[in-house]
Each structure stands twice: as C-alpha cells, then as structure tokens.
Design a protein around this motif. Sequence first.
Motif, mmCIF file in Angstrom:
data_model
loop_
_atom_site.group_PDB
_atom_site.id
_atom_site.type_symbol
_atom_site.label_atom_id
_atom_site.label_comp_id
_atom_site.label_asym_id
_atom_site.label_seq_id
_atom_site.Cartn_x
_atom_site.Cartn_y
_atom_site.Cartn_z
ATOM 1 N N LYS A 2 0.814 -1.220 0.000
ATOM 2 C CA LYS A 2 0.000 0.000 0.000
ATOM 3 C C LYS A 2 0.845 1.267 0.000
ATOM 4 O O LYS A 2 0.376 2.334 -0.423
ATOM 5 N N THR A 3 2.097 1.177 0.461
ATOM 6 C CA THR A 3 2.953 2.369 0.487
ATOM 7 C C THR A 3 4.045 2.344 -0.581
ATOM 8 O O THR A 3 4.849 3.278 -0.657
ATOM 9 N N VAL A 4 4.074 1.303 -1.400
ATOM 10 C CA VAL A 4 5.118 1.196 -2.424
ATOM 11 C C VAL A 4 4.917 2.272 -3.484
ATOM 12 O O VAL A 4 3.839 2.396 -4.069
ATOM 13 N N VAL A 5 5.938 3.052 -3.741
ATOM 14 C CA VAL A 5 5.876 4.125 -4.733
ATOM 15 C C VAL A 5 6.107 3.562 -6.126
ATOM 16 O O VAL A 5 7.053 2.805 -6.361
ATOM 17 N N CYS A 6 5.208 3.924 -7.048
ATOM 18 C CA CYS A 6 5.333 3.495 -8.443
ATOM 19 C C CYS A 6 5.662 4.709 -9.311
ATOM 20 O O CYS A 6 5.134 5.803 -9.083
ATOM 21 N N TYR A 7 6.527 4.491 -10.300
ATOM 22 C CA TYR A 7 7.000 5.613 -11.118
ATOM 23 C C TYR A 7 6.232 5.788 -12.415
ATOM 24 O O TYR A 7 6.527 6.693 -13.195
ATOM 25 N N GLY A 8 5.229 4.929 -12.683
ATOM 26 C CA GLY A 8 4.432 5.080 -13.894
ATOM 27 C C GLY A 8 5.050 4.401 -15.097
ATOM 28 O O GLY A 8 6.047 3.681 -14.993
ATOM 29 N N ALA A 9 4.430 4.614 -16.258
ATOM 30 C CA ALA A 9 4.802 3.888 -17.477
ATOM 31 C C ALA A 9 6.006 4.486 -18.193
ATOM 32 O O ALA A 9 6.366 5.646 -17.994
ATOM 33 N N ASP A 10 6.609 3.636 -19.026
ATOM 34 C CA ASP A 10 7.700 4.048 -19.929
ATOM 35 C C ASP A 10 8.911 4.605 -19.182
ATOM 36 O O ASP A 10 9.497 5.612 -19.567
ATOM 37 N N ARG A 11 9.279 3.933 -18.110
ATOM 38 C CA ARG A 11 10.431 4.368 -17.319
ATOM 39 C C ARG A 11 11.546 3.327 -17.389
ATOM 40 O O ARG A 11 11.334 2.167 -17.743
ATOM 41 N N GLU A 12 12.732 3.741 -17.037
ATOM 42 C CA GLU A 12 13.852 2.828 -16.919
ATOM 43 C C GLU A 12 13.794 2.161 -15.549
ATOM 44 O O GLU A 12 13.440 2.797 -14.552
ATOM 45 N N ASN A 13 14.160 0.892 -15.497
ATOM 46 C CA ASN A 13 14.123 0.155 -14.241
ATOM 47 C C ASN A 13 15.163 0.736 -13.270
ATOM 48 O O ASN A 13 16.353 0.695 -13.542
ATOM 49 N N PRO A 14 14.741 1.277 -12.133
ATOM 50 C CA PRO A 14 15.684 1.864 -11.183
ATOM 51 C C PRO A 14 16.298 0.835 -10.251
ATOM 52 O O PRO A 14 17.183 1.161 -9.459
ATOM 53 N N ALA A 15 15.819 -0.417 -10.321
ATOM 54 C CA ALA A 15 16.232 -1.429 -9.352
ATOM 55 C C ALA A 15 17.505 -2.149 -9.804
ATOM 56 O O ALA A 15 17.821 -2.206 -10.989
#
Length: 234
Positions: free
Chosen positions: A144-157
């Motif tokens: 529920k608190t996990v931040v999502c960066y939205g579509a068409d992004r580079e994987n930050p992990a």
Amino acid sequence: MAADTMSVMSSVSVDGRTAWYEQVNVSDSELEKWVGNEYLDAGATTWYCPLGADNLKYLIRQDADGTLSLWVFTSFAADDGETYTYGDVLSVIYGADSAEDIVSITTSPYQANNTAEGKAVQDEVGTHTYTDREAIAAFYNIVKTVVCYGADRENPADNTRFSYSFSTDSTDKLTSGESTYGTRCISIEFTDGATLDSWKYSALSGSFFEYGGIFTEPLADADVYTLNGIFGIE
C-alpha cells in the motif's frame, strides 16, 4: 468478456488524477449489453462503468458517433517526477481500502524464459494461492505504500541486489533461469470478484514491476524478506 489487448492508450480523469487505460479488442456489438452507469462525460466521449461493476478496472467508452470500446486500467500518469503508490491503485481503481477487501493472492511463474531450462524452472516454481489472513495483511501493508513511477520508465532497481540458493554466476539472469526462480506473477482477488493481475514481484531486485515500463521503488530489506517468506523464496 475475454479479449486480447491492443497498444492503444487513452487518458481518463479518475479521482482528480490522470489514469491511463489500454484498449481491449472487443466488438462494439458485444459491448452493448455491458454498458452500465455513466462514469464521466468528457465532451466528445462518454465513459461508462461495465454493468454490475463496482470498480474502475474496466471502462467502456462511447465516441460521438456512438461507437463503443472497452478499456482496461494500466497506470496513473506520473509526469514531471510525479509518483503514486500501489495503495492508490488498490483504493481508487479497485475500491480496496484494507486487507479485508482481499480474498486471496495467487502467484505463478514468470514466463519470459521459454527455453527448456526456463520451462523446467516454471514447473518447479508452480502456481500457489494464499488465503491466510495474516499473510494477506502483511502483503497489503507492504504494497500500500510502495511508490510506483508510472509507465515508460527505466528500471531503477538493481537485479543483483539479493542472492539466493538458486542464484547463478551468469550475468544473463533470464537465460540462466535465475530471474524465473526469483520472480512471481501476482493475481489478487478482491471481495467483489475483481482481480488485479498485472503486478510482478522480483526477489532479485526487491521491487515490483509491470509490462509497459512500469517499475516501483526498491522495497526495504525487511519487506523483501517478508514477501519471500510468504511466497516461499529462499
């Protein structure tokens, strides 16, 4: 209403924010019987909830000429550094405001590696459904608190962040089968019968991802260990 998705997107104003929906390949004539209550009059187009639906996973669009089309939620817009949480998705789109709104969580193997080795790993991982209330509550409190960066992004992990008994020395994690071992496709069933089936959990990076370049922030170590415990990842 089974159908194949198409890569055609449309933005819809949902709860004061912009949501992206992807068109689903269903015939106009088949949709006529599924048009429910009006959700949004956007001028040239009108959006309807499917008949009997209590969530916003699917919307039906009617164009000015009367043509109907079906659309499925993919993500919230996250431009100019904006983000949203998976809790926003659960609450706004699926009407799930607590763990009590979740009936079960099913995990299945990641199927990106369809070599003989990859299929063997998929068979070993298997499909499992979890209904234990403590496990579901723990899962909900994490996502529920996990931040999502939205579509068409580079994987930050960092996909090499964690090592496990199944880890290999190969730099090609997909071909080695390692990412198949350490990834779970997730399907969440809600009390209204709806399902959320787009999330994927990577125990290698300790984060979630979805197709379409949708990635989340890395989870805290303790949350990764909790999810691994639920999903049997060692």
